[in-house]
Scaffold this active site. Sequence first.
Site, PDB file in Angstrom:
ATOM      1  N   GLY B  27      14.174 -54.248  -1.148  1.00 40.52           N
ATOM      2  CA  GLY B  27      14.900 -53.036  -2.432  1.00 40.52           C
ATOM      3  C   GLY B  27      15.883 -52.458  -0.923  1.00 40.52           C
ATOM      4  O   GLY B  27      16.449 -52.229   0.010  1.00 40.52           O
ATOM      5  N   ASP B 152      11.100 -47.671   4.414  1.00 42.68           N
ATOM      6  CA  ASP B 152      10.164 -47.807   4.726  1.00 42.68           C
ATOM      7  C   ASP B 152       9.944 -47.598   6.542  1.00 42.68           C
ATOM      8  O   ASP B 152       8.565 -46.798   6.811  1.00 42.68           O
ATOM      9  CB  ASP B 152       8.759 -48.227   4.049  1.00 42.68           C
ATOM     10  CG  ASP B 152       8.672 -48.745   3.002  1.00 42.68           C
ATOM     11  OD1 ASP B 152       9.155 -47.515   2.280  1.00 42.68           O
ATOM     12  OD2 ASP B 152       8.718 -49.401   1.890  1.00 42.68           O
ATOM     13  N   GLY B 195       6.009 -45.259   0.166  1.00 46.50           N
ATOM     14  CA  GLY B 195       5.986 -45.751   1.729  1.00 46.50           C
ATOM     15  C   GLY B 195       4.269 -46.067   0.495  1.00 46.50           C
ATOM     16  O   GLY B 195       3.299 -45.394   0.926  1.00 46.50           O
TER      17      GLY B 195
END
Lengths: 419, 419
Positions: B27, B152, B195
Amino acid sequence: MRGAVGACAKKESSVFHGKVLVAQGGGPTAVINQSMVGAVLESRKFRAVELIYGAVHGVRGIVDEDFYDLTQETTHNLEMVANTPSSALGSTRDKPDLKYCQEIFKVLRAHEIGYFFYTGGNDSSDTVRIVNDEARKANYNLRCIHIPKTIDNDLVENDHTPGFPSAARYVAQAFMGINLDNAALPGIYIGVVMGRHAGFLTAASALGKKFSDDGPHLIYMPERVFEIDRFLSDVKQVYERHGRCVVAVSEGIHDASGQPIISRLAREVERDAHGNVQLSGSGALADLLTQKVKDALKITRVRGDTLGYMQRSFIGCVSDVDQNEAREVGEKAVQYGMFGDRDGSVTIKRTGHYSVDYELVPLEMVAGKTRTMPDAFIAPSGHDVTDEFRLYLRPLLGKGMPDAHRLRPNKVAKILAGG
Amino acid sequence: MRGAVGACAKKESSVFHGKVLVAQGGGPTAVINQSMVGAVLESRKFRAVELIYGAVHGVRGIVDEDFYDLTQETTHNLEMVANTPSSALGSTRDKPDLKYCQEIFKVLRAHEIGYFFYTGGNDSSDTVRIVNDEARKANYNLRCIHIPKTIDNDLVENDHTPGFPSAARYVAQAFMGINLDNAALPGIYIGVVMGRHAGFLTAASALGKKFSDDGPHLIYMPERVFEIDRFLSDVKQVYERHGRCVVAVSEGIHDASGQPIISRLAREVERDAHGNVQLSGSGALADLLTQKVKDALKITRVRGDTLGYMQRSFIGCVSDVDQNEAREVGEKAVQYGMFGDRDGSVTIKRTGHYSVDYELVPLEMVAGKTRTMPDAFIAPSGHDVTDEFRLYLRPLLGKGMPDAHRLRPNKVAKILAGG
């Protein structure tokens, strides 16, 4: 309209009431406190003003006599609050009818309010109009001024409304980033933007584009009928050309009969006090559209987001032009009320590229009316904006807009060539 | 670990390959291009480096021999790209297995790549580890270095990971604004934060709080079991105390059996290449939770938002600390590869409040492992963070965090008193 004092009727009583009341209605914006603070600080410059009250949670706070004495607030803290998004006095979704307005007037009279400044959208301007009528009927000397505000940009008589530029900036910056994200991990992205009847905020997504292949590639506004099949073929076409597709769609899109697309699927549609279907605060429309694309086009990576309340409340994304104008409409409301002794609605008129001036227009010219995107702002395709719109919006976004940069490809020759 | 060169194995071949390859995986983040540009600009300072390639769309671009020659890019444009969010080289969700890694190595050898710098999360570090093994087996001289990145914040061996501070800042600013919005128009608000396993980003919402009655009032992280009934009674309690309630909830919340809450309702759950349920890009979880609250608590104004891709891509909300550190991990990767002649994963170690240093650790120490919130960061209630977490996160958010200000109430005495 300028200087046409007679257009805004004066009341006859000459009894002077030395208190000012300010209130905030409807959905909060990033700059609504600028208008409140503008009105408060400007009011304190007038000898005639004895005290300045703020109604807590808008008209609801008035009927409940729930007031703060803002004369006891420091200038520093007022300035800090001015720079803080969302209605610091609290807001309300109450839409007063005649009886409610009579209650408001009763409280205003009991507290000897002489000036009533109410910041809000077209519902709020209608409230101001009715309260003003009640004061006139009672021969009570009250100046009633509506201060414009709405992220939807849907007030008539205004080039644009305070709150819209900052929300538009958020939407433009969001799509600027989304476009980059979608280019990095290609697929279909559908972002749902606030706006029930007016597509201005959805259209603002176009200001995130820099290169011709940047998204949003498709922009659907509620001023045009939304057809699912047409939408799917638009997406397919863009996907085939660019290998990806970013879509901006208004929450208020509807079919030819006017029925909102969202109400086609919501198992239990929520309606507000005005009978309107609840559009925000749910991801249902984005989920419906992404599912349609997945089912029809067999594309794997399809993502949908609802931009949500961040559009009007995100702290740290504000247009300085919007801040200044919101401050000025608050100040001008007081000046029109004090020097002009007039009632009405403060409006923003564009006088140059870029410059504005503020005019007071009769309340009934704004009250309860809704403005939508002019045809000249919508591309003939129905799913894009025009350069005229870009030119209209760009100066409103203010200073320091972020910019997105690309690597320039210098391709390396293959050696294995697919081996 | 510092200075323990022996911990990171050297390869034996002495044949030198003068090309550098950089790639970006997973990501995108707001600062991932800082690391890429840090590696590119630092590499150009070494005489041994002949050319610097960038793989287009990560490992996918490597196997396809899809490279840009970044040596032909200007310093100015590289700096502009560094300040632009999202992977400028493109990314991929491919998770290479052994065969895929062998393909990668084949291409690296064909193009005489001597240094491979791959920015990504724990999947990417595992790819680097396998490619490195292949090189060693083939007695090919290749330096393989993993550069950390993930919003994250779930890489082991790191105090935190580049990309997380900027995403955390977005989440904190979003909830700061949401809290103000919810205070203006009271009700229940539920915001779903990214998350899957680690709650760091959801926990960052707490940094938006200033006053004790500010939201988010409840914060649910995937490190604790989520029970719907408990959630409903928590919300009820807050609502009774404050007349409103702002909730931050991780998309990864799950029940006692580990089943994600979202999969309880999604009629057709999407799974990715790793078999993970697709959590982002849908508003389903927020809609499920708002519906539960409406049904159980009979509260009218219940709104839910999914913060969506803006968390990692919004342009114009970035931590300067994050920018600098992301740049430094890219530079350090090159320095460890060139001066140290070592393979490994660059990690961030906190050395002061606030100061960091960078250490290279063996790839197998980071590869494929997931870090979650330590117990010391989660309040005993299970729905809040501790001061230790606040102290941990605050310096990462960087300079110029916006601040929210309130009016100080000076109540006006009622006259009609409910009359």
